[in-house]
Design a protein around this motif. Sequence first.
Motif, mmCIF file in Angstrom:
data_model
loop_
_atom_site.group_PDB
_atom_site.id
_atom_site.type_symbol
_atom_site.label_atom_id
_atom_site.label_comp_id
_atom_site.label_asym_id
_atom_site.label_seq_id
_atom_site.Cartn_x
_atom_site.Cartn_y
_atom_site.Cartn_z
ATOM 1 N N VAL A 132 93.927 -41.502 45.256
ATOM 2 C CA VAL A 132 93.515 -41.208 43.876
ATOM 3 C C VAL A 132 91.990 -41.168 43.790
ATOM 4 O O VAL A 132 91.411 -40.314 43.092
ATOM 5 C CB VAL A 132 94.089 -42.261 42.908
ATOM 6 N N PHE A 133 91.331 -42.055 44.495
ATOM 7 C CA PHE A 133 89.872 -42.065 44.545
ATOM 8 C C PHE A 133 89.336 -40.738 45.072
ATOM 9 O O PHE A 133 88.427 -40.134 44.487
ATOM 10 C CB PHE A 133 89.392 -43.221 45.434
ATOM 11 N N ALA A 134 89.898 -40.249 46.183
ATOM 12 C CA ALA A 134 89.434 -38.999 46.783
ATOM 13 C C ALA A 134 89.653 -37.810 45.851
ATOM 14 O O ALA A 134 88.797 -36.936 45.723
ATOM 15 C CB ALA A 134 90.145 -38.768 48.118
ATOM 16 N N VAL A 135 90.819 -37.776 45.189
ATOM 17 C CA VAL A 135 91.098 -36.693 44.232
ATOM 18 C C VAL A 135 90.088 -36.723 43.086
ATOM 19 O O VAL A 135 89.562 -35.683 42.665
ATOM 20 C CB VAL A 135 92.535 -36.809 43.690
ATOM 21 N N THR A 136 89.786 -37.908 42.580
ATOM 22 C CA THR A 136 88.841 -38.040 41.472
ATOM 23 C C THR A 136 87.441 -37.630 41.904
ATOM 24 O O THR A 136 86.699 -36.994 41.132
ATOM 25 C CB THR A 136 88.817 -39.482 40.943
ATOM 26 N N VAL A 137 87.045 -37.981 43.119
ATOM 27 C CA VAL A 137 85.733 -37.573 43.632
ATOM 28 C C VAL A 137 85.625 -36.056 43.652
ATOM 29 O O VAL A 137 84.625 -35.476 43.187
ATOM 30 C CB VAL A 137 85.493 -38.147 45.047
ATOM 31 N N ALA A 142 83.502 -30.780 41.694
ATOM 32 C CA ALA A 142 83.672 -29.359 41.376
ATOM 33 C C ALA A 142 84.931 -29.070 40.576
ATOM 34 O O ALA A 142 85.394 -27.941 40.547
ATOM 35 C CB ALA A 142 83.705 -28.550 42.682
ATOM 36 N N GLY A 143 85.495 -30.061 39.910
ATOM 37 C CA GLY A 143 86.728 -29.869 39.153
ATOM 38 C C GLY A 143 86.544 -30.111 37.671
ATOM 39 O O GLY A 143 85.458 -29.954 37.122
ATOM 40 N N TRP A 144 87.610 -30.553 37.034
ATOM 41 C CA TRP A 144 87.588 -30.646 35.573
ATOM 42 C C TRP A 144 86.753 -31.812 35.065
ATOM 43 O O TRP A 144 86.420 -31.865 33.883
ATOM 44 C CB TRP A 144 89.019 -30.722 35.034
ATOM 45 N N LEU A 145 86.370 -32.749 35.922
ATOM 46 C CA LEU A 145 85.477 -33.827 35.516
ATOM 47 C C LEU A 145 83.999 -33.492 35.732
ATOM 48 O O LEU A 145 83.122 -34.249 35.305
ATOM 49 C CB LEU A 145 85.809 -35.111 36.296
ATOM 50 N N ALA A 146 83.733 -32.361 36.384
ATOM 51 C CA ALA A 146 82.347 -32.003 36.704
ATOM 52 C C ALA A 146 81.460 -31.826 35.469
ATOM 53 O O ALA A 146 80.302 -32.272 35.482
ATOM 54 C CB ALA A 146 82.328 -30.741 37.564
ATOM 55 N N PRO A 147 81.931 -31.184 34.380
ATOM 56 C CA PRO A 147 81.055 -31.052 33.203
ATOM 57 C C PRO A 147 80.627 -32.396 32.612
ATOM 58 O O PRO A 147 79.462 -32.578 32.236
ATOM 59 C CB PRO A 147 81.919 -30.259 32.216
ATOM 60 N N ALA A 148 81.552 -33.353 32.549
ATOM 61 C CA ALA A 148 81.204 -34.677 32.028
ATOM 62 C C ALA A 148 80.213 -35.369 32.944
ATOM 63 O O ALA A 148 79.243 -36.000 32.496
ATOM 64 C CB ALA A 148 82.468 -35.527 31.884
ATOM 65 N N MET A 303 86.211 -45.612 39.975
ATOM 66 C CA MET A 303 85.392 -45.614 41.183
ATOM 67 C C MET A 303 85.041 -44.199 41.631
ATOM 68 O O MET A 303 83.901 -43.929 42.018
ATOM 69 C CB MET A 303 86.111 -46.345 42.321
ATOM 70 N N GLY A 304 86.008 -43.305 41.587
ATOM 71 C CA GLY A 304 85.758 -41.933 42.019
ATOM 72 C C GLY A 304 84.723 -41.233 41.174
ATOM 73 O O GLY A 304 83.769 -40.624 41.684
ATOM 74 N N PHE A 305 84.887 -41.330 39.855
ATOM 75 C CA PHE A 305 83.930 -40.694 38.945
ATOM 76 C C PHE A 305 82.571 -41.389 39.037
ATOM 77 O O PHE A 305 81.523 -40.741 39.081
ATOM 78 C CB PHE A 305 84.457 -40.746 37.513
ATOM 79 N N GLY A 306 82.585 -42.727 39.092
ATOM 80 C CA GLY A 306 81.342 -43.479 39.174
ATOM 81 C C GLY A 306 80.574 -43.205 40.448
ATOM 82 O O GLY A 306 79.339 -43.121 40.433
ATOM 83 N N ALA A 307 81.279 -43.041 41.562
ATOM 84 C CA ALA A 307 80.610 -42.785 42.843
ATOM 85 C C ALA A 307 79.863 -41.461 42.827
ATOM 86 O O ALA A 307 78.727 -41.360 43.307
ATOM 87 C CB ALA A 307 81.627 -42.808 43.980
ATOM 88 N N VAL A 308 80.494 -40.428 42.290
ATOM 89 C CA VAL A 308 79.832 -39.120 42.232
ATOM 90 C C VAL A 308 78.683 -39.154 41.228
ATOM 91 O O VAL A 308 77.604 -38.600 41.474
ATOM 92 C CB VAL A 308 80.840 -38.015 41.867
ATOM 93 N N LEU A 309 78.895 -39.808 40.119
ATOM 94 C CA LEU A 309 77.854 -39.923 39.094
ATOM 95 C C LEU A 309 76.628 -40.659 39.641
ATOM 96 O O LEU A 309 75.485 -40.254 39.393
ATOM 97 C CB LEU A 309 78.422 -40.675 37.892
#
Length: 354
Positions: A132-137, A142-148, A303-309
Amino acid sequence: MNLANLIETWGDSNVLTMAGALVGFVFGLAAQRTRFCARAAVVECCEARTGDRFSVWWLAFGACLVGVQALVLMGWLKPSASRYISPVGSISGAVLGGLLFGAGMILTRGCASRLLILSANGNLRALLSGLVFAVTVQASIAGWLAPARQALVNGWAVDGGPSRDLLQLSGLGPHGGMALAVLAMAAGLYFFFKTHQRRWGLAVGSITVGLSIALGWGLTQAIASQSFEAVQIQGLSFSSASAELLMRALSSSTSPSWGFDAGLIPATFAGSLLGALVGGDFKFEGFKTENKLGHYLTGSVLMGFGAVLAGGCTVGAGMTGGSLFSLTAWLTLVAIWLGAGLSWRIHRSMGWPI
């Protein structure tokens, strides 16, 4: 055969992959045997004690600082070319991403690297959380969380170069960085032997964890200096590497080219697996009635979103970037500890297992 001949024979990408595999295997084996875990270190601090896990983490961090700063002093590493210093950074991303990552690793009972280590030991909860972490990263890159993610990153940008280099901002320079690294290492040795006394094997393992990060920096810098192609110097980071492995598994035609990250994750898994088999630690573990699946999944997403952010995880930004005294990396590391501490307090107040 020297490095130049290796590159000529095998090509830049394959040599980088081999370097990533070597560093990952050493890290995975040492981290498994020492039970290296940033989350456990935070929990011990929250409980007002510098116990086994904090001392291991701090000694590894001190060794990482000394190893990397030694490379810088000897001219074998140029921090100004790294992604933690050279490009434009984000203070808002480092702080917010670190807070989210810290909260998430309490929920998942491990940071990104720890989940990988535990997965190789047969922990199916960690394996699911890691997926799940890898998918979120990938969704954050480059996915649907990228704009946020992009909106939060743009909140407070900082120029690349000296503006992201704490040693230049403070005027300490490379020698000052080495002095700080030695102080951190001395403190790590003090905490370790205060807790573990004469456990020299564990001390060597903890130091090996930290030096493996320096090894990653040194190898990629050496390859970059010998290559005729543009090679990005880098150290250990488990967020982008996890997403890359996921994309490679899903579609070989659209996966990134081979490089350091391609060898890092599989070799870290193999090193941890070997450590578990040798130490008799391997056993399959699933979810039990006291495990909260929602906590693990929510924590993995945070964690996934936070790591990329933030530009990395506890190892990627906190230790790998922190060892270069990158401003944003240190902000991320502090924010991760604060976010984890706050999440721990919420857990305690709610009566949830920690």
